[in-house]
Design an enzyme around this catalytic site. Sequence first.
Site, short mmCIF file in Angstrom:
data_model
loop_
_atom_site.label_atom_id
_atom_site.label_comp_id
_atom_site.label_asym_id
_atom_site.label_seq_id
_atom_site.Cartn_x
_atom_site.Cartn_y
_atom_site.Cartn_z
N HIS A 166 9.16 -3.36 8.98
CA HIS A 166 9.14 -4.68 7.92
C HIS A 166 10.21 -5.53 8.10
O HIS A 166 10.44 -6.85 7.65
CB HIS A 166 8.75 -4.61 6.54
N LYS B 9 9.25 3.87 13.04
CA LYS B 9 8.72 4.96 12.91
C LYS B 9 9.22 5.93 13.90
O LYS B 9 9.98 5.65 14.89
CB LYS B 9 7.24 4.92 13.60
N THR B 10 9.44 7.19 13.39
CA THR B 10 10.13 8.34 14.21
C THR B 10 9.14 9.27 14.27
O THR B 10 7.96 9.79 13.71
CB THR B 10 11.51 8.87 13.54
N LYS C 49 -5.81 -2.81 12.83
CA LYS C 49 -6.39 -1.30 12.52
C LYS C 49 -7.65 -0.97 13.08
O LYS C 49 -8.55 -1.66 13.19
CB LYS C 49 -6.35 -1.13 10.95
N LYS D 139 7.11 2.38 18.50
CA LYS D 139 7.01 1.42 17.65
C LYS D 139 8.16 1.25 16.40
O LYS D 139 8.71 2.45 16.23
CB LYS D 139 5.67 1.61 16.70
N ARG E 3 -8.70 0.94 5.32
CA ARG E 3 -7.70 1.67 4.55
C ARG E 3 -8.08 2.40 3.42
O ARG E 3 -9.52 1.84 2.71
CB ARG E 3 -6.60 0.62 4.32
N HIS F 251 9.40 -0.34 5.23
CA HIS F 251 10.17 0.78 6.32
C HIS F 251 10.75 -0.42 7.25
O HIS F 251 10.52 -1.72 7.25
CB HIS F 251 9.31 1.48 6.97
N GLN G 176 -6.70 -14.12 2.74
CA GLN G 176 -5.33 -14.74 3.17
C GLN G 176 -5.16 -16.16 3.52
O GLN G 176 -4.16 -16.65 3.02
CB GLN G 176 -5.06 -13.92 4.33
N THR H 92 0.96 -1.11 -0.10
CA THR H 92 0.18 -0.01 0.05
C THR H 92 0.78 1.28 -0.08
O THR H 92 0.24 2.33 0.10
CB THR H 92 -0.95 0.00 1.31
N ASP I 181 0.46 -10.35 15.12
CA ASP I 181 -0.78 -10.10 14.96
C ASP I 181 -1.74 -10.65 13.69
O ASP I 181 -2.86 -10.65 13.61
CB ASP I 181 -1.00 -8.52 14.52
#
Length: 417
Positions: free
Chosen positions: A53, A239-240, A87, A236, A91, A50, A180, A45, A201
């Site tokens: 992953h 992320k920053t 989520k 997390k 999305r 990042h 899935q 998506t 998850d």
Amino acid sequence: MSEFKSDFLNTISERGFIHQISDSDGLDTLLSKESVTCYIGFDPTGPSLHAGHMMGIMLLYWFQQTGHRPIALMGGGTALVGDPSGKDEARQMLTEETIQSNIDRIRKSFEAFLDFEKDSNAAVLENNAGWLKEINYIEFLRDFGKNFSVNAMLARDSVKNRLDREQHLSLLEFNYMCLQAYDFVELNKRYDARLQMGGSDQWGNIVSGVDLGRRHGTEQLFALTCPLLTTSSGAKMGKTADGAVWLNGDMLSPFDYWQYWRNTEDADVTRFLKLFTPLPMDEIAKLSALQGAELNEAKKILATEATAMVHGRELAEQAQETARKTFEEGATTADLPTQVIAQDKLQDGGIGILSAIVEAGLAKSNGEARRHIKGGAIKLNDTPINDEKFIISADDLQSDDGLKLSFGKKRHILIKC
């Protein structure tokens, strides 16, 4: 004595990757007897993966390194639907063209970790749109719909939390779980995939595929998940404050990627060396014994090795040397990330420091930039800036070296025109 017979499970166990396994003895026996095919699904998506992953990517890396065949499955079909796992809301829908463009760009990240050209156990990049778009819905309901329990779906935390908050959960998203699970059956048929891995998850979705395969006569399938990783302070991974830590070099420079790992919290250094570098465990043990200021050397090694995995050894070492010059010598260097300011913005008296900070990506708004200045965090060529009305003129940018704009001690941007 080793906990497992197979090299793969021993490797990922001692490095801290294992959270759950559906049948550890059965999987261990299978992996120790033959070369096995496994897959992990990735959501295309965005135009890049990042740092969040990296757990999954490293699992595939070690899978191939220990003699097995990894499949990186792009969810080109399921991305058209949306995964509700973890989520709070649906999305945004993407076009097929955007999804394919994202897949093409993401493949480059995998090529840094996986060998797609090996004579044996070559990695595979697949796209589930190849079979999901061909499904006849009536036939799918008839053949597979009876195997899914709505009761079990409603009981999953990812769904239950949305319903408890009275947040919208569409039928499209609900079908994601079925699709899935079907992916596992399809990949078993096409590639003899016996194992699906993913984050914790995804456990419910993965074991649904294991169960669906059992109901449709596949050989025994297996599930393995890794823990969802956060830093010691609870942040997390990937992320920053400034956004995602992208793997694609055109979205985040190798220098900034190096800096992300260099800034690892002290308590996370050993864990991250095990998870995100291929360094031998005995070498990691030596680095883990470092204390105090010496721990910074371990952080630099972590940063260089993690960056080399993504961007190659040469760029990783360049980033390390750039950091050394910048932080230890106070040098301004052309290797820093560069922000070019257009000439027309300098013609009418220059550009304000607030605008420069925002354009350089050191703040998201003038208000945030103003707070940085008041806090004494902004410097130009290592000179503190205390005046929020400070103007950078065209004359300031005439030098080939440009201006080094700094936020704190660890974030530096070279401004040129």
